[in-house]
Design an enzyme around this catalytic site. Structure first.
Site, PDB file in Angstrom:
ATOM      1  N   ASP A  13      -7.674   4.017   4.911  1.00  0.00           N
ATOM      2  CA  ASP A  13      -7.061   2.731   4.562  1.00  0.00           C
ATOM      3  C   ASP A  13      -7.159   1.663   5.645  1.00  0.00           C
ATOM      4  OD1 ASP A  13      -6.225   4.529   2.670  1.00  0.00           O
ATOM      5  OD2 ASP A  13      -4.094   4.162   2.924  1.00  0.00           O
TER       6      ASP A  13
ATOM      7  N   GLU B 251       0.406   3.667  -3.871  1.00  0.00           N
ATOM      8  CA  GLU B 251       0.310   3.389  -2.438  1.00  0.00           C
ATOM      9  C   GLU B 251      -0.087   1.934  -2.208  1.00  0.00           C
ATOM     10  OE1 GLU B 251      -0.770   7.421  -0.196  1.00  0.00           O
ATOM     11  OE2 GLU B 251      -2.489   6.690  -1.342  1.00  0.00           O
TER      12      GLU B 251
END
Length: 547
Positions: A70, A255
């Site tokens: 990420d 998320e």
């Protein structure tokens, strides 16, 4: 395996992946050099990994070595773009998470920096955002030297105040304009009661009407976005939960929530809000992906517009990308023109740890610009490569081809110098056939990534079945399909081709597809084709972007 938009993705991540993905420990500092592409400065591993240079991207950020996922806390300050990311300096799979760091003058040429926020014993560092507190509302800087703060998730272990695996939100202060961060002594600044092992991924924006910051976080396994407010970035009050009915599946995690204001059709007096949420697994293309909602935010609650009915097909929902390799989208803060730029991890949790790249694993998408367009009452989030990329591409000499009509069954082959290309093509057909192009094609035509549009069904397809190496994972989905309405019997495709990826922006950014590919080094050619009915290749522009 074919993954139609109307077919529910048949695979899920193993429970061990879902749990282990967010529960690891220590990371050590590392200084490396990245795109475009300088040699690594890290100490050699005991068993050096082979260098798969043929798949090292020229246009997308990768670390010189080891695992990355990420993007975290990207921002712009004093002429420099900063990008942080989840990084394992010790291996080629997820773990030992710290914030890796890279800087760039233009969002394209990146210099890898030492780790900015390393994990420590008992405190792992997960995703988050960075805030430039220009008015020193936190009191952690001065008026002359405003503080730069990272807000991120700490995962605790061996801490008597928190059960092992507890996730809570923390703050760190940078003493050197983002080169490094020092955790705040009052951490964590936000916890759930009771403690949660799934409370993560804070994203922070300034809400001007209320003169406070708004944080979006998730309780991932509950599939809920939690909103908070603060006037000083250290003390947070609960605002509301966003947990709409609709597309939910067992084991799905939410998320990286992101709340962004955007004017509708460029009208600053008609402001809408977009809630972006990454989901894993069960995305539209299988595995992980990014969903978004358009609606209104009143300073307390986000209310989405026009949700599909309960039980609707996944294709009825809004997806940031209809390819397989776009996850954890996040906005660059403090952009000089204040226009939103988004960047994502170009991979998929279904097979990320099996990708055949080495000595690195993981890369970022191109940064993109966002806008909202309405058409007969429907609102679409448009995406296009960021202005910095457009300026870069325009600086490279390209070739404009004259229009050519392809008869049904005809093709047009073009030899290309390299596998790094910017392609813009307009296809027009009043018939009911298919047309498109094959990219990164081998000389014998056996290898290539096929993009086709069906003018009868209005389906756009990206097929990577014969794109090169595909057998490294059974979860590497091969065909991605999405609905795309033509405009006056015409579609436009802007395609960015790199050494191991294809990013497709259709009809001015109404639809986006991002897919990894792993072709042979010399598979660089392109063929345009038409089947079933004649097609006019109205415009075609190709630029070679290889360094």
């Amino acid at each position: 395996m074919l993954r139609l938009a109307s077919v529910f993705p048949p695979f899920t991540l193993k429970p061990t992946r879902i749990i282990a993905r967010r529960l690891c420990s220590f990371a050590a500092p590392l200084a490396l050099v990245a795109l475009s592409i300088a040699p690594a400065q890290a100490a050699p591993a005991t068993d050096p990994l082979p260098d798969m240079a043929l798949w090292r991207p020229a246009l997308h950020y990768t670390p010189s070595a080891h695992w990355m996922n990420d993007p975290n806390g990207p921002f712009f300050l004093n002429g420099t773009w900063h990008l942080y990311y989840q990084y394992n300096p010790d291996g080629m799979v997820w773990g030992h998470t710290s914030w890796g760091h890279a800087t760039s003058p233009d969002l394209l040429h990146w210099q890898e920096q030492p780790i900015a926020l390393p994990a420590t014993q008992g405190h792992d560092i997960f995703s988050g955002s960075v805030v430039y507190d220009r008015d020193n509302r936190s009191g952690l800087g001065t008026a002359a030297s405003p503080p730069l703060l990272a807000l991120y998730t700490t995962v605790f272990s061996g801490d008597p105040a928190h059960p092992d695996g507890t996730q809570a939100q923390s703050v760190a202060l940078s003493p050197d304009q983002g080169r490094s961060f020092v955790p705040h002594e009052g951490n964590p600044v936000l916890t759930l009661h009771p403690d949660s092992r799934q409370f993560r991924d804070p994203s922070v924006i300034w809400y001007a009407p209320g003169k406070y910051w708004v944080m979006t976080t998730v309780v991932a396994d509950a599939q809920v976005v939690k909103l908070y407010r603060s006037t000083d970035l250290l003390h947070w009050d609960f605002l509301s939960d966003f947990q709409p009915s609709g597309y939910r599946k067992p084991g799905m995690l939410w998320e990286m929530p992101l709340l962004i204001p955007l004017p509708l059709d460029g009208n600053d007096h008609d402001l809408r809000w977009v809630m972006i949420v990454s989901v894993n697994p069960w995305s539209i293309a299988g595995g992980s992906g990014v969903q978004y909602f358009v609606g209104h935010f009143d300073g307390t609650k986000f209310t989405p517009d026009n949700l599909p009915q309960e039980g609707a097909d996944p294709a009825a929902y809004r997806w940031l990308d209809h390819g397989a390799d776009n996850y954890a989208a996040i906005r660059f803060a403090n952009a000089p023109d204040q226009s939103p730029r988004l960047i994502s991890w170009m991979s998929n949790w279904a097979y990320a740890d099996r990708l055949p790249t080495s000595p690195w694993r993981g890369q970022m998408t191109l940064p993109v610009s966002l806008s909202l367009r309405s058409d007969h009452g429907a609102i679409t989030l448009q995406q296009s490569p960021a202005p910095e990329y457009e300026h870069f591409a325009q600086a490279h000499p390209g070739r404009n081809f004259t229009a050519r009509r392809l008869a049904a069954g005809a093709s047009w082959h073009l030899a290309m110098k390299s596998g790094v290309q910017d392609i813009a093509v307009t296809l027009k057909s009043a018939g009911k056939g298919k047309a498109g192009l094959v990219l990164r094609q081998s000389a014998d035509g056996k290898e290539g990534t096929r993009i086709s549009y069906d003018f009868a069904t209005h389906l756009l397809t990206l097929d990577r079945s014969h794109s090169g190496k595909t057998g490294f994972s059974s979860n590497f989905s091969l065909v991605h399909i999405a609905q795309l309405a033509p405009r006056n019997d015409t579609i436009t495709l802007h395609i960015v081709v790199d050494r191991n990826s294809v990013e497709l922006f259709a009809n001015g950014g109404d639809l986006r597809m991002t897919d990894l590919i792993f072709p042979q080094e010399n598979s660089n050619d392109m063929t345009l084709f038409a089947t079933g009915a004649p097609t006019l290749v109205d415009t075609l522009h190709v630029a070679d972007l290889a360094p």
